[in-house]
Motif scaffolding. Structure first.
Motif, short mmCIF file in Angstrom:
data_model
loop_
_atom_site.label_atom_id
_atom_site.label_comp_id
_atom_site.label_asym_id
_atom_site.label_seq_id
_atom_site.Cartn_x
_atom_site.Cartn_y
_atom_site.Cartn_z
N ALA A 17 -11.08 9.71 -4.58
CA ALA A 17 -11.88 10.87 -4.18
C ALA A 17 -13.22 10.71 -4.89
CB ALA A 17 -11.20 12.17 -4.58
N PHE A 18 -14.24 11.32 -4.34
CA PHE A 18 -15.52 11.28 -5.01
C PHE A 18 -16.27 12.58 -4.77
CE2 PHE A 18 -16.31 9.53 -0.84
CZ PHE A 18 -17.55 10.03 -0.47
N THR A 19 -17.13 12.90 -5.72
CA THR A 19 -17.99 14.07 -5.60
C THR A 19 -19.42 13.63 -5.84
OG1 THR A 19 -17.78 14.60 -7.95
CG2 THR A 19 -16.25 15.70 -6.46
N LEU A 20 -20.35 14.35 -5.24
CA LEU A 20 -21.75 14.14 -5.54
C LEU A 20 -22.05 14.84 -6.84
CD1 LEU A 20 -23.27 14.81 -2.02
CD2 LEU A 20 -22.97 12.60 -3.14
N LYS A 21 -22.97 14.29 -7.63
CA LYS A 21 -23.33 14.89 -8.91
C LYS A 21 -23.71 16.36 -8.69
CE LYS A 21 -26.25 14.49 -12.94
NZ LYS A 21 -27.33 13.76 -13.58
N GLY A 22 -23.08 17.23 -9.45
CA GLY A 22 -23.35 18.66 -9.35
C GLY A 22 -22.59 19.35 -8.23
N GLY A 23 -21.88 18.59 -7.39
CA GLY A 23 -21.14 19.17 -6.27
C GLY A 23 -19.71 19.48 -6.64
N GLN A 24 -19.08 20.27 -5.82
CA GLN A 24 -17.69 20.65 -6.04
C GLN A 24 -16.75 20.00 -5.03
OE1 GLN A 24 -16.66 22.53 -8.70
NE2 GLN A 24 -18.80 22.32 -9.30
N GLU A 25 -17.26 19.71 -3.83
CA GLU A 25 -16.42 19.17 -2.76
C GLU A 25 -15.99 17.74 -3.09
OE1 GLU A 25 -16.44 18.44 2.06
OE2 GLU A 25 -18.35 18.72 1.03
N ARG A 26 -14.67 17.52 -3.01
CA ARG A 26 -14.13 16.17 -3.20
C ARG A 26 -13.93 15.54 -1.84
NH1 ARG A 26 -10.32 14.85 -8.27
NH2 ARG A 26 -11.56 15.91 -9.81
N LEU A 27 -14.55 14.40 -1.65
CA LEU A 27 -14.43 13.67 -0.40
C LEU A 27 -13.43 12.53 -0.59
CD1 LEU A 27 -18.24 13.65 0.29
CD2 LEU A 27 -16.53 15.03 1.47
N ALA A 28 -12.70 12.22 0.46
CA ALA A 28 -11.65 11.21 0.37
C ALA A 28 -12.17 9.82 0.70
CB ALA A 28 -10.51 11.56 1.32
N GLY A 29 -11.53 8.83 0.10
CA GLY A 29 -11.85 7.45 0.39
C GLY A 29 -10.72 6.55 -0.05
N ARG A 30 -10.95 5.26 0.10
CA ARG A 30 -9.97 4.26 -0.34
C ARG A 30 -10.75 3.09 -0.92
NH1 ARG A 30 -4.71 3.65 -0.48
NH2 ARG A 30 -3.84 1.58 -0.24
N SER A 31 -10.35 2.67 -2.10
CA SER A 31 -11.03 1.53 -2.72
C SER A 31 -10.62 0.25 -2.01
CB SER A 31 -10.69 1.45 -4.20
OG SER A 31 -9.34 1.11 -4.35
N LYS A 32 -11.51 -0.73 -2.05
CA LYS A 32 -11.21 -2.05 -1.50
C LYS A 32 -11.23 -3.11 -2.60
CE LYS A 32 -10.33 -2.56 2.20
NZ LYS A 32 -8.99 -2.43 2.76
N ASP A 33 -12.11 -2.93 -3.58
CA ASP A 33 -12.17 -3.84 -4.71
C ASP A 33 -12.82 -3.12 -5.89
OD1 ASP A 33 -15.01 -3.98 -4.42
OD2 ASP A 33 -14.85 -5.73 -3.15
N ILE A 34 -12.69 -3.76 -7.07
CA ILE A 34 -13.23 -3.13 -8.27
C ILE A 34 -13.65 -4.21 -9.26
CG2 ILE A 34 -11.00 -2.99 -9.46
CD1 ILE A 34 -11.92 -0.18 -10.48
N SER A 35 -14.64 -3.89 -10.07
CA SER A 35 -15.05 -4.72 -11.20
C SER A 35 -15.60 -3.78 -12.25
CB SER A 35 -16.13 -5.73 -10.78
OG SER A 35 -17.38 -5.09 -10.63
N LEU A 36 -15.96 -4.33 -13.40
CA LEU A 36 -16.60 -3.49 -14.42
C LEU A 36 -17.93 -2.95 -13.91
CD1 LEU A 36 -15.92 -5.39 -17.75
CD2 LEU A 36 -15.06 -3.14 -17.07
N GLY A 37 -18.51 -3.62 -12.94
CA GLY A 37 -19.80 -3.19 -12.40
C GLY A 37 -19.71 -2.13 -11.34
N GLY A 38 -18.58 -2.03 -10.64
CA GLY A 38 -18.50 -1.04 -9.58
C GLY A 38 -17.30 -1.20 -8.67
N MET A 39 -17.39 -0.50 -7.53
CA MET A 39 -16.27 -0.42 -6.60
C MET A 39 -16.81 -0.22 -5.19
SD MET A 39 -13.50 2.74 -6.48
CE MET A 39 -12.44 2.18 -7.79
#
Length: 105
Positions: A17-39
């Motif tokens: 799930a993710f939110t925009l900075k300062g927002g309350q709404e959680r949006l759904a997603g699915r990760s595909k890959d990850i590293s220390l740098g990002g996703m």
């Protein structure tokens, strides 16, 4: 093709799930890959380029989701690439373990 990524990536398919900075709404997603740098987050509602977000994901072996701050660095209609900001020690360790496992012996 020459790989120019700074960090080793590992495939990771978990619900997020993710939110925009300062927002309350959680949006759904699915990760595909990850590293220390990002996703990469596959989602029907990607945030805009440059948006500050917090990604919530429970990584393998963890009991609770991590809250990982980041910035959207690229978008496409089905998702977004998030560059992580400052991660805590637990998050850093968990991601390092995942990417080390993916490299093999």
């Amino acid at each position: 093709m020459i790989e120019l990524r700074r960090y080793q990536r590992a495939p990771l398919e978990v619900d997020v799930a993710f939110t925009l900075k300062g927002g309350q709404e959680r949006l759904a997603g699915r990760s595909k890959d990850i590293s220390l740098g990002g996703m990469f987050v596959l989602t029907a509602k990607p945030a805009a380029f440059g948006a500050e977000v917090v990604v919530y994901a429970t990584l393998p072996g963890e009991k609770a989701p991590f809250a990982m701050p980041g910035v959207v660095r690229w978008c496409r209609p089905d998702g977004m690439g998030v560059q992580f900001g400052n991660l805590g020690a637990r998050e850093t360790h968990a991601i390092t373990e995942l990417t080390a496992q993916d490299r093999g012996p």
